[in-house]
Every structure is written in C-alpha cells, then in structure tokens.
Design an enzyme around this catalytic site. Sequence first.
Site, PDB file in Angstrom:
ATOM      1  CG  ASP A 203      -1.765   1.017   1.189  1.00 32.92           C
ATOM      2  OD1 ASP A 203      -1.823   2.282   0.306  1.00 32.92           O
ATOM      3  OD2 ASP A 203      -2.768   1.394   1.905  1.00 32.92           O
TER       4      ASP A 203
ATOM      5  CG  HIS B  35      -0.063   5.589   4.227  1.00 36.22           C
ATOM      6  ND1 HIS B  35      -0.793   5.735   5.233  1.00 36.22           N
ATOM      7  CD2 HIS B  35      -0.758   4.968   3.516  1.00 36.22           C
ATOM      8  CE1 HIS B  35      -1.994   5.232   5.240  1.00 36.22           C
ATOM      9  NE2 HIS B  35      -2.063   4.976   3.934  1.00 36.22           N
TER      10      HIS B  35
ATOM     11  CB  ILE C  65      -1.931   9.115   8.707  1.00 36.57           C
ATOM     12  CG1 ILE C  65      -2.553   8.518   7.247  1.00 36.57           C
ATOM     13  CG2 ILE C  65      -2.431  10.696   8.737  1.00 36.57           C
ATOM     14  CD1 ILE C  65      -4.029   8.709   6.994  1.00 36.57           C
TER      15      ILE C  65
ATOM     16  N   GLY D 166      -4.308   2.055   8.529  1.00 41.12           N
ATOM     17  CA  GLY D 166      -5.212   1.528   9.340  1.00 41.12           C
ATOM     18  C   GLY D 166      -4.910  -0.002   9.673  1.00 41.12           C
TER      19      GLY D 166
END
Length: 262
Positions: A169, A174, A189, A192
Amino acid sequence: MSEWRGRDLGTKTVTYEDTQPILYALAVGAGASDLDLVFEERLRVLPTFALTLAQWAPDALASAGAFDARTTLHGMQRLRALKPLPRSGSVEMKAHVAEVWDKGSAAVFEVAVESDYFEATWSLFAPGRGGFGGDRGPSARRHPDREPDGSLTVQTSPDQAALYRLLGDRHHLHIDPEAAKTAGMPRPIMHGLCTLAAITLPLASSQGAHPADLTELEGRFAAPVFPGDELRVDTWKDAPATLFEAAVDDRTVISAARARFA
C-alpha cells in the site's frame, strides 16, 4: 447501486517469499528477539499478513469506477483465519462486492475476499455515492457499558508507515508530507491495517496467546494515527473473544474492535 452489489472482482494468485512475512512482522511491531516471527527457520506467519496479499481486491473495485479512490476511506476491516499461511508460496483468492449500504451522504462498499487460508472483508466509505434509497446497514458494535477489564499500551514507531508501505500500500498519504496536507492531515499517517495488526501482538501476549494464533479480527478506523503515536488500548472480555478500543490521548482511533485467538 444495485449494479455493484454482487459484482465479481475476479481471482488472483499472489506468490511470495519468506522475506515478505518477515518484513511484515517487523513493520507491525515484532522485534529481533521474536524469532518465530522474524527468523525463517522458525517462522510462523502472522494471519494479518493475508490482508497485504488481498489488497488488490478493493483496488480492483476502485479501478472499475465504483468510487473515487482519492476520497474513499477505509472504514472497517474483518478477517477470519482458516488455516496457517505458508512461509512462502502462492495463495489463490477470489473477490466480490458483498454489499452496498446507503449512508445518505455516502455509500459503504463491502469487498469480500476468500481463499483456502482466510476470509476478509473491507468496508469502504465512499462520499457522494449515497442517497440511492438503499438499506443503511448494521450499526457498529459498541463496547460493554462498564469499565474495561484491562488496558495495554502500543508505542508506534516514527518510521513505521514508511516500512509498512513496502508491503504494497504505497499511497502517498503515508509518506509524503505534501500529499498528507492535500488530504487535510498535518503529516503522513499510519496505515489503518498496520495499526490494527500492531495491536494484536501485545493483545495476544496479555492473554498468554501467540499472535500467529489469531483466528478472528475486526475493527473500525475511527480517526487517523500518526507514526510515533502511543496508543492506549482498553479491553473487555467477551469469551471466547476480546473486545477492544484504541485511543491516542482522548481521541478514539479504533473502535468496534474484536479479536479471538485459538
């Protein structure tokens, strides 16, 4: 949205070497002393590694035009482990759109992936795609109305998102500060799925279980986590599973969460 419900997303076989589940374990918080997670001679593959193998499925739905991947959020994740993943080898998967819920201002697409090793479902919150007169779907699980039975701390690493993105990903949110600002975030960030998986390691330890013995996991991504954040995880016994919520300071970041170990 009826044209999307039940949509076949095809099949895919993903082949990997043992370096990938080892890298994955390091990315979600395993250390060099966790030899059965990071040493090929003793390797047990974390069940959540399956979610990196199946990432192609929600991406395929976005490519088909169901929603705008730039604005759609990963709302919730479920995983059921059926048998241990091999240290290396090939995993064949098939995927379809299990459901489309109407939340009014948005639609929630549920993408289901099945294999001999696991079953997984992504819930994807797509702004601007609701209002089509469909069912709103079930409400998220609430934790018991009592004090937690326990709590634990998970310290994330400032470099954790940079490491985890090597598993597939590679969304710029990110890693790139400019991309994060464009998305309304002060800095890049955490993924998740990285946060959710990272919690399972100390959670297993707190129960005298091994993290590779995870059989069921689910959680709702309530707010972003930033690399370096410290999580407080409150837990409630709900035999044979454990319910949990994670927070950074007073901000809930993972809710409606549940884990079960063999």
